[in-house]
Design a protein around this motif. Structure first.
Motif, PDB file in Angstrom:
ATOM      1  N   LEU A  29       0.832  -1.207   0.000  1.00  0.00           N
ATOM      2  CA  LEU A  29       0.000   0.000   0.000  1.00  0.00           C
ATOM      3  C   LEU A  29       0.868   1.259   0.000  1.00  0.00           C
ATOM      4  CD1 LEU A  29      -2.836  -0.938   2.524  1.00  0.00           C
ATOM      5  CD2 LEU A  29      -3.008  -0.756   0.036  1.00  0.00           C
ATOM      6  N   GLN A  30       1.927   1.255   0.790  1.00  0.00           N
ATOM      7  CA  GLN A  30       2.822   2.405   0.847  1.00  0.00           C
ATOM      8  C   GLN A  30       3.405   2.697  -0.538  1.00  0.00           C
ATOM      9  OE1 GLN A  30       6.355   1.886   3.251  1.00  0.00           O
ATOM     10  NE2 GLN A  30       6.520   4.092   3.590  1.00  0.00           N
ATOM     11  N   ARG A  31       3.861   1.681  -1.229  1.00  0.00           N
ATOM     12  CA  ARG A  31       4.406   1.865  -2.578  1.00  0.00           C
ATOM     13  C   ARG A  31       3.359   2.401  -3.533  1.00  0.00           C
ATOM     14  NH1 ARG A  31       7.731  -3.764  -2.956  1.00  0.00           N
ATOM     15  NH2 ARG A  31       9.468  -3.125  -1.640  1.00  0.00           N
ATOM     16  N   LEU A  32       2.153   1.860  -3.442  1.00  0.00           N
ATOM     17  CA  LEU A  32       1.070   2.326  -4.306  1.00  0.00           C
ATOM     18  C   LEU A  32       0.795   3.805  -4.093  1.00  0.00           C
ATOM     19  CD1 LEU A  32      -1.399   1.848  -6.225  1.00  0.00           C
ATOM     20  CD2 LEU A  32      -2.701   1.464  -4.131  1.00  0.00           C
ATOM     21  N   PHE A  33       0.603   4.211  -2.844  1.00  0.00           N
ATOM     22  CA  PHE A  33       0.232   5.596  -2.566  1.00  0.00           C
ATOM     23  C   PHE A  33       1.344   6.579  -2.889  1.00  0.00           C
ATOM     24  CE2 PHE A  33      -2.822   3.381   0.272  1.00  0.00           C
ATOM     25  CZ  PHE A  33      -3.952   3.734  -0.444  1.00  0.00           C
ATOM     26  N   LYS A  34       2.578   6.182  -2.687  1.00  0.00           N
ATOM     27  CA  LYS A  34       3.695   7.070  -3.036  1.00  0.00           C
ATOM     28  C   LYS A  34       3.801   7.285  -4.544  1.00  0.00           C
ATOM     29  CE  LYS A  34       6.643   6.642   0.982  1.00  0.00           C
ATOM     30  NZ  LYS A  34       7.988   6.362   1.473  1.00  0.00           N
ATOM     31  N   GLY A  35       3.281   6.348  -5.336  1.00  0.00           N
ATOM     32  CA  GLY A  35       3.373   6.453  -6.787  1.00  0.00           C
ATOM     33  C   GLY A  35       2.155   7.011  -7.488  1.00  0.00           C
ATOM     34  N   LEU A  36       1.116   7.381  -6.745  1.00  0.00           N
ATOM     35  CA  LEU A  36      -0.098   7.893  -7.393  1.00  0.00           C
ATOM     36  C   LEU A  36       0.117   9.291  -7.973  1.00  0.00           C
ATOM     37  CD1 LEU A  36      -2.900   6.808  -4.891  1.00  0.00           C
ATOM     38  CD2 LEU A  36      -2.403   5.839  -7.139  1.00  0.00           C
ATOM     39  N   PRO A  37      -0.469   9.551  -9.141  1.00  0.00           N
ATOM     40  CA  PRO A  37      -0.337  10.878  -9.738  1.00  0.00           C
ATOM     41  C   PRO A  37      -1.211  11.906  -9.018  1.00  0.00           C
ATOM     42  CG  PRO A  37      -1.802   9.547 -11.064  1.00  0.00           C
ATOM     43  CD  PRO A  37      -1.249   8.641  -9.990  1.00  0.00           C
ATOM     44  N   ALA A  38      -0.869  13.168  -9.180  1.00  0.00           N
ATOM     45  CA  ALA A  38      -1.630  14.248  -8.549  1.00  0.00           C
ATOM     46  C   ALA A  38      -3.028  14.379  -9.143  1.00  0.00           C
ATOM     47  CB  ALA A  38      -0.883  15.568  -8.692  1.00  0.00           C
TER      48      ALA A  38
END
Length: 89
Positions: A29-38
């Motif tokens: 989850l941490q990896r996913l959220f850090k990679g989400l676009p603005a």
């Protein structure tokens, strides 16, 4: 999709993506959220497995991992594009 009214009264669709994780899925989850676009083109709902009666720290963690707004998931509240929803802890 949830059908909503825009500010000018027209119908608009909000795509909703749901993801789930157990306690062992925090790193993913941490990896996913850090990679989400603005400009996330959908609302994201996070489901997290917890034993009954225990509060979740996940909303606070997600807020540290992303620049997107993190809101509690409230029954009947209209979803917003670019927002992350989680069970309130």
């Amino acid at each position: 999709m949830a059908e909503l009214l825009s500010a000018d009264g027209r119908h608009t669709d909000v795509r909703i993506v749901a993801i789930g994780a157990s306690a062992g899925g925090i790193t993913a989850l941490q990896r996913l959220f850090k990679g989400l676009p603005a400009n996330l083109p959908f609302a994201l709902v996070v489901l997290h497995h917890l034993p009954a009666g225990l509060p979740s720290a996940l909303p606070g963690l997600i807020a540290k991992w992303t620049h997107l707004p993190v809101q509690p998931a409230i029954s009947g509240a209209p979803p917003k594009t670019g927002t992350i929803y989680s069970i309130a802890g």
